[in-house]
Design an enzyme around this catalytic site. Structure first.
Site, PDB file in Angstrom:
ATOM      1  N   CYS A   2      38.234  42.423   1.171  1.00 26.74           N
ATOM      2  CA  CYS A   2      37.871  43.465   0.218  1.00 26.74           C
ATOM      3  C   CYS A   2      36.362  43.432  -0.046  1.00 26.74           C
ATOM      4  O   CYS A   2      35.769  42.362  -0.198  1.00 26.74           O
ATOM      5  CB  CYS A   2      38.590  43.345  -1.115  1.00 26.74           C
ATOM      6  SG  CYS A   2      40.375  43.407  -0.987  1.00 26.74           S
ATOM      7  N   ARG A  27      34.690  43.739   5.600  1.00 24.84           N
ATOM      8  CA  ARG A  27      35.462  42.814   4.757  1.00 24.84           C
ATOM      9  C   ARG A  27      36.899  43.265   4.561  1.00 24.84           C
ATOM     10  O   ARG A  27      37.708  42.538   3.979  1.00 24.84           O
ATOM     11  CB  ARG A  27      34.804  42.692   3.381  1.00 24.84           C
ATOM     12  CG  ARG A  27      33.391  42.169   3.420  1.00 24.84           C
ATOM     13  CD  ARG A  27      32.798  42.170   2.029  1.00 24.84           C
ATOM     14  NE  ARG A  27      33.440  41.199   1.177  1.00 24.84           N
ATOM     15  CZ  ARG A  27      33.035  39.949   1.016  1.00 24.84           C
ATOM     16  NH1 ARG A  27      31.971  39.530   1.662  1.00 24.84           N
ATOM     17  NH2 ARG A  27      33.669  39.132   0.220  1.00 24.84           N
ATOM     18  N   TRP A  74      41.371  44.996   1.885  1.00 21.85           N
ATOM     19  CA  TRP A  74      42.153  44.231   2.860  1.00 21.85           C
ATOM     20  C   TRP A  74      43.392  43.784   2.091  1.00 21.85           C
ATOM     21  O   TRP A  74      43.310  42.950   1.194  1.00 21.85           O
ATOM     22  CB  TRP A  74      41.369  43.028   3.368  1.00 21.85           C
ATOM     23  CG  TRP A  74      42.051  42.262   4.464  1.00 21.85           C
ATOM     24  CD1 TRP A  74      41.972  42.492   5.804  1.00 21.85           C
ATOM     25  CD2 TRP A  74      42.915  41.120   4.306  1.00 21.85           C
ATOM     26  NE1 TRP A  74      42.732  41.573   6.483  1.00 21.85           N
ATOM     27  CE2 TRP A  74      43.319  40.715   5.590  1.00 21.85           C
ATOM     28  CE3 TRP A  74      43.384  40.407   3.205  1.00 21.85           C
ATOM     29  CZ2 TRP A  74      44.164  39.642   5.816  1.00 21.85           C
ATOM     30  CZ3 TRP A  74      44.235  39.332   3.434  1.00 21.85           C
ATOM     31  CH2 TRP A  74      44.610  38.964   4.724  1.00 21.85           C
ATOM     32  N   ASN A 100      38.397  41.861  -5.872  1.00 18.01           N
ATOM     33  CA  ASN A 100      38.478  41.129  -4.608  1.00 18.01           C
ATOM     34  C   ASN A 100      38.985  39.735  -4.960  1.00 18.01           C
ATOM     35  O   ASN A 100      38.354  39.043  -5.759  1.00 18.01           O
ATOM     36  CB  ASN A 100      37.091  41.062  -3.955  1.00 18.01           C
ATOM     37  CG  ASN A 100      37.035  40.067  -2.806  1.00 18.01           C
ATOM     38  OD1 ASN A 100      38.048  39.821  -2.149  1.00 18.01           O
ATOM     39  ND2 ASN A 100      35.877  39.502  -2.566  1.00 18.01           N
ATOM     40  N   GLY A 101      40.119  39.339  -4.390  1.00 15.50           N
ATOM     41  CA  GLY A 101      40.681  38.019  -4.684  1.00 15.50           C
ATOM     42  C   GLY A 101      42.188  38.132  -4.862  1.00 15.50           C
ATOM     43  O   GLY A 101      42.800  39.106  -4.420  1.00 15.50           O
ATOM     44  N   GLU A 487      37.939  28.621  21.650  1.00 18.86           N
ATOM     45  CA  GLU A 487      37.157  29.753  21.137  1.00 18.86           C
ATOM     46  C   GLU A 487      37.341  30.989  22.033  1.00 18.86           C
ATOM     47  O   GLU A 487      37.477  32.107  21.527  1.00 18.86           O
ATOM     48  CB  GLU A 487      35.680  29.334  21.042  1.00 18.86           C
ATOM     49  CG  GLU A 487      34.717  30.392  20.593  1.00 18.86           C
ATOM     50  CD  GLU A 487      34.995  30.986  19.207  1.00 18.86           C
ATOM     51  OE1 GLU A 487      35.845  30.460  18.478  1.00 18.86           O
ATOM     52  OE2 GLU A 487      34.363  32.004  18.886  1.00 18.86           O
ATOM     53  N   LYS A 491      38.850  34.557  20.762  1.00 16.20           N
ATOM     54  CA  LYS A 491      38.132  35.831  20.923  1.00 16.20           C
ATOM     55  C   LYS A 491      39.045  36.869  21.557  1.00 16.20           C
ATOM     56  O   LYS A 491      39.110  38.000  21.109  1.00 16.20           O
ATOM     57  CB  LYS A 491      36.882  35.683  21.814  1.00 16.20           C
ATOM     58  CG  LYS A 491      35.691  34.977  21.248  1.00 16.20           C
ATOM     59  CD  LYS A 491      34.996  35.655  20.114  1.00 16.20           C
ATOM     60  CE  LYS A 491      35.628  35.356  18.801  1.00 16.20           C
ATOM     61  NZ  LYS A 491      35.212  34.252  18.044  1.00 16.20           N
ATOM     62  N   GLU A 494      42.027  37.952  19.098  1.00 19.64           N
ATOM     63  CA  GLU A 494      41.714  38.677  17.859  1.00 19.64           C
ATOM     64  C   GLU A 494      41.209  40.087  18.087  1.00 19.64           C
ATOM     65  O   GLU A 494      41.418  40.953  17.247  1.00 19.64           O
ATOM     66  CB  GLU A 494      40.778  37.883  16.944  1.00 19.64           C
ATOM     67  CG  GLU A 494      39.360  37.743  17.399  1.00 19.64           C
ATOM     68  CD  GLU A 494      38.504  36.952  16.413  1.00 19.64           C
ATOM     69  OE1 GLU A 494      38.751  36.981  15.213  1.00 19.64           O
ATOM     70  OE2 GLU A 494      37.550  36.306  16.890  1.00 19.64           O
ATOM     71  N   HIS A 510      51.632  19.084  30.650  1.00 21.75           N
ATOM     72  CA  HIS A 510      52.617  18.620  29.664  1.00 21.75           C
ATOM     73  C   HIS A 510      53.359  19.776  29.004  1.00 21.75           C
ATOM     74  O   HIS A 510      53.959  19.602  27.950  1.00 21.75           O
ATOM     75  CB  HIS A 510      51.928  17.747  28.612  1.00 21.75           C
ATOM     76  CG  HIS A 510      51.307  16.512  29.196  1.00 21.75           C
ATOM     77  ND1 HIS A 510      52.063  15.443  29.641  1.00 21.75           N
ATOM     78  CD2 HIS A 510      50.016  16.212  29.467  1.00 21.75           C
ATOM     79  CE1 HIS A 510      51.256  14.522  30.128  1.00 21.75           C
ATOM     80  NE2 HIS A 510      50.013  14.961  30.042  1.00 21.75           N
ATOM     81  N   LYS A 609      36.289  40.052   7.906  1.00 17.93           N
ATOM     82  CA  LYS A 609      35.222  39.133   8.287  1.00 17.93           C
ATOM     83  C   LYS A 609      35.180  37.906   7.382  1.00 17.93           C
ATOM     84  O   LYS A 609      34.967  36.793   7.833  1.00 17.93           O
ATOM     85  CB  LYS A 609      33.889  39.889   8.212  1.00 17.93           C
ATOM     86  CG  LYS A 609      32.690  39.082   8.612  1.00 17.93           C
ATOM     87  CD  LYS A 609      32.648  38.909  10.103  1.00 17.93           C
ATOM     88  CE  LYS A 609      31.491  38.060  10.575  1.00 17.93           C
ATOM     89  NZ  LYS A 609      31.761  37.515  11.906  1.00 17.93           N
TER      90      LYS A 609
HETATM   91  O1  M6R Z   1      32.902  32.691   7.560  1.00 18.55           O
HETATM   92  P1  M6R Z   1      33.614  31.527   8.185  1.00 18.55           P
HETATM   93  O2  M6R Z   1      32.870  30.957   9.319  1.00 18.55           O
HETATM   94  O3  M6R Z   1      34.013  30.493   7.194  1.00 18.55           O
HETATM   95  O4  M6R Z   1      34.941  32.162   8.755  1.00 18.55           O
HETATM   96  C1  M6R Z   1      35.916  31.374   9.362  1.00 18.55           C
HETATM   97  C2  M6R Z   1      36.905  32.212  10.123  1.00 18.55           C
HETATM   98  O5  M6R Z   1      37.532  33.116   9.268  1.00 18.55           O
HETATM   99  C3  M6R Z   1      36.232  32.989  11.262  1.00 18.55           C
HETATM  100  O6  M6R Z   1      35.562  32.156  12.137  1.00 18.55           O
HETATM  101  C4  M6R Z   1      37.297  33.796  12.045  1.00 18.55           C
HETATM  102  O7  M6R Z   1      38.160  32.949  12.712  1.00 18.55           O
HETATM  103  C5  M6R Z   1      36.624  34.784  13.015  1.00 18.55           C
HETATM  104  N1  M6R Z   1      37.319  36.034  13.006  1.00 18.55           N
HETATM  105  C6  M6R Z   1      36.611  34.290  14.407  1.00 18.55           C
HETATM  106  O8  M6R Z   1      36.032  35.207  15.294  1.00 18.55           O
END
Ligand code: M6R
Length: 614
Positions: A2, A27, A74, A100-101, A487, A491, A494, A510, A609
């Site tokens: 949010c 956000r 969100w 927001n929260g 990672e 990517k 997501e 395994h 984000k």
């Molecule tokens: O702002 P932060 O680095 O604490 O965020 C952590 C995760 O939410 C963030 O890395 C998330 O996994 C991303 N979408 C990855 O691309």
């Protein structure tokens, strides 16, 4: 999670709120709304969808008025629809509130308010706040600011809220606990409110970062006053913003993600600027200077983070163990905070977060701090909550990262962890002088090498075209490149919604090997280093089962080239620095696959984000 904005001043609020919401859309983007004080009372407009849908819904003229609030959502409680969108209003339409929260005790509060005759229209936790404030105003006869304060005394949870009241038409009241809120102080007697500084920077560079438990009262005539939850007046501390406006624009790229991938030679360089002193053979991290000795004496380092930041932390584990010979444990912040972890006063906790606002990471820090550990932050967003609650830390200086998928933040975090591990290793004498100097030179060469990797984009696009319809994908790496495999998989899943898993290459036999058939693309990081031969054997095992291998190899490699279906070359580098190069083609391949699949790359479904709820 949010985004919230507010405006009080002499100008029309609508265009300021809308452009602010567009900046904050990363956000959350499932519904949007505004409330603006007009001549005839409060005007509220909200709808499912994005800020552009809200603009279309209201029409070209917008809403007239010079005091207002806006929200991009969100969803946590209640599906994304028009009714659940913020602002939420009191029954008589005089009060409007954005949030927001999460209000954790909303069910109890709701039950009491229903008994008192309040009717709820939405399924959100937020709606209890507006009825609670309304109820206090009626029963106690208090003004808006005091009613907000009294209401918050009953609330358990996390919030950044802004409230507007038709009875006090020139005023906004805002409060925060565990969710961020920044106040901008304009030059024309105007004030801006936002979840982060990005909507504010085009209006003013003077900001106040609200602290937990603070309530801000902003009035046209009287300006800004800040109180704490005990009703004591506080003196706000005004700081200067350093963000450059152009860093918030796409700059000619189709997406922020592609821009941010391409920025990496610059952002890695900026992370090292003034810290890597090759001539003097030293690493200088001013932000943690006072804690250097603590690091040197540390028996253990704990790293906490989430998502991509957690992956960077895993690279940090290898770095600190190799160079500084300090045992490292890398923890998901969300798990760590709910365990009863053993934490000692001589432990160092490194908290990694791009946004500096991740709720789980914040809670993990609070826990470790309460048990006496020293907390070192690695954050990108200047002035963020994590940057402020840690004992010390270093900013990554990657610049604003707008794409939801983290890219340049990862390489900047890894760069900083490399600098830290080298600095401590050098101080401890666990890395010899010649090797230290050699690694400084190698690190300095990384930005130029990333530029070379970026030149493989056409080839990567060609590979993306072949595998864009895959339903699953496997990512394999060993040692320093195991976190890179994780990672790469994150990517892909997501932003393209293809199921992907990262594994240590040797673990494949395994279990995951059962998944391999001619349909399965397997991305393998097979650069020439300590485990090269072992990884080559793993590739052979995949090929023997007809899997398709896309390998990231060292320039000039011939062995893997002969067995893999595709290879992408990256420049040779010491093992410890390979993550900074190997992750780049994986970012690009995910990007191009997602674009080819028609996905919204910068704002993937269900994601936000900044994850400010647990
Ligand atoms: O702002 P932060 O680095 O604490 O965020 C952590 C995760 O939410 C963030 O890395 C998330 O996994 C991303 N979408 C990855 O691309």
């Amino acid at each position: 999670m949010c985004g919230i904005v507010g405006y009080v001043g002499p100008k029309e609020a609508w265009p300021i709120l809308i452009s602010g919401l567009k900046r904050l859309e990363y956000r959350g983007y499932d519904s949007a709304g505004v409330a603006i004080m007009g001549d005839k009372g409060l005007q509220v407009s909200k709808c499912k969808g994005r800020v552009a849908d809200l603009e279309a819904h209201v029409g070209k003229k917008g809403l007239k008025g010079t005091v207002g609030i806006g929200h991009t959502r969100w969803a946590t409680h209640g599906e994304p629809n028009d009714v659940n969108a913020h602002p939420h209003t009191s029954a008589n339409g005089e009060l409007a509130l954005i949030h927001n929260g999460i209000i954790e005790n909303y069910a109890t509060l709701k039950e009491e308010l229903i008994k008192r005759g309040y009717v709820f229209r939405s399924e959100t936790d937020t709606e209890v706040l507006v009825h609670l404030i309304d109820d206090i105003q009626r029963t106690e006869g208090t003004d808006l600011a005091e009613s907000v304060r009294l209401a918050l005394l009953n609330v358990v949870g996390a919030y950044a809220i802004v409230v507007v009241d038709a009875k006090s038409p020139d005023m906004l009241v805002a409060a925060r606990k565990s969710s961020p809120l920044v106040i901008g102080i304009g030059n024309d007697g105007d004030h801006f409110l936002a979840s982060d500084a990005t909507p504010i920077v085009e209006h003013t560079r003077n900001v106040v970062y609200m602290e937990d438990g603070e309530i801000a009262i902003i009035e046209k005539e009287k300006g800004l006053r800040v109180r704490n939850i005990k009703n004591q007046e506080l003196r706000p501390s005004v700081q200067a913003l350093e963000i450059q406006l152009e860093t918030l624009e796409k700059g000619g790229y189709d997406h922020f993600m592609l821009k941010e991938i391409n920025e990496q030679p610059r952002s890695i360089r900026d992370s090292m600027r003034g810290r890597l002193n090759i001539a003097g053979s030293e690493v200088v991290l001013g932000g943690i200077k006072d804690y250097e000795q603590k690091f040197v004496n540390a028996k253990r380092i704990l790293v906490v983070g989430c998502g991509t930041s957690w992956h960077a932390g895993m690279v940090g584990e290898y770095l600190f163990e190799e160079f500084a010979r300090i045992p490292v444990e890398v923890e998901y912040a969300s798990e760590f905070r709910y365990r009863d972890p053993v934490i000692n006063e001589d432990d160092i906790v490194i908290a990694i977060s791009q946004s500096g606002e991740t709720a789980d990471t914040l809670a993990a820090i609070e826990l470790a701090k309460s048990r006496g550990a020293t907390i070192i932050g690695i954050c990108n967003v200047v002035g963020s909550s994590i940057a402020r609650i840690t004992h010390a830390g270093s900013y990554t200086h990657a610049g604003p990262e707008i794409g939801v998928a983290s890219t340049k933040a990862f390489t900047a975090q890894v760069t900083l962890l490399t600098l830290m591990a080298l600095m401590i290793g050098h101080r401890k004498g666990t890395i010899d002088g010649a090797r230290f100097q050699q690694l400084l030179l190698e690190l300095d060469a990384i930005p130029a090498k990333v530029e070379r990797v970026l030149k493989t984009e056409a080839q990567i696009k060609y590979i993306a075209e072949i595998y864009k319809d895959a339903r699953n994908a496997l990512y394999l790496g060993r040692g320093y490149c195991f976190p890179v495999a994780l990672e790469g998989a994150l990517k892909l899943k997501e932003i393209s919604y293809i199921h992907a898993e990262g594994y240590p290459a040797a673990e494949m036999k395994h279990g995951p090997i059962a998944l391999i058939d001619e349909e399965m693309p397997v991305f393998v990081i097979a650069t020439q280093g300590a485990s090269y031969e072992k990884v080559v054997s793993n590739i052979q095992e995949v090929k023997a089962r007809k899997g398709k291998v896309i390998a990231i190899v060292t320039e000039g490699d011939t062995v893997v080239k002969a067995i893999a279906d595709h290879t992408i070359e990256i420049p040779a580098s010491p093992d410890a620095l390979v993550p900074l190069l190997a992750v780049v083609p994986l970012q690009l391949i995910s990007y191009h696959i997602a674009v080819m699949r028609g996905c919204n790359v910068d704002q993937p479904r269900n994601l936000a984000k900044s994850v400010t709820v647990e």
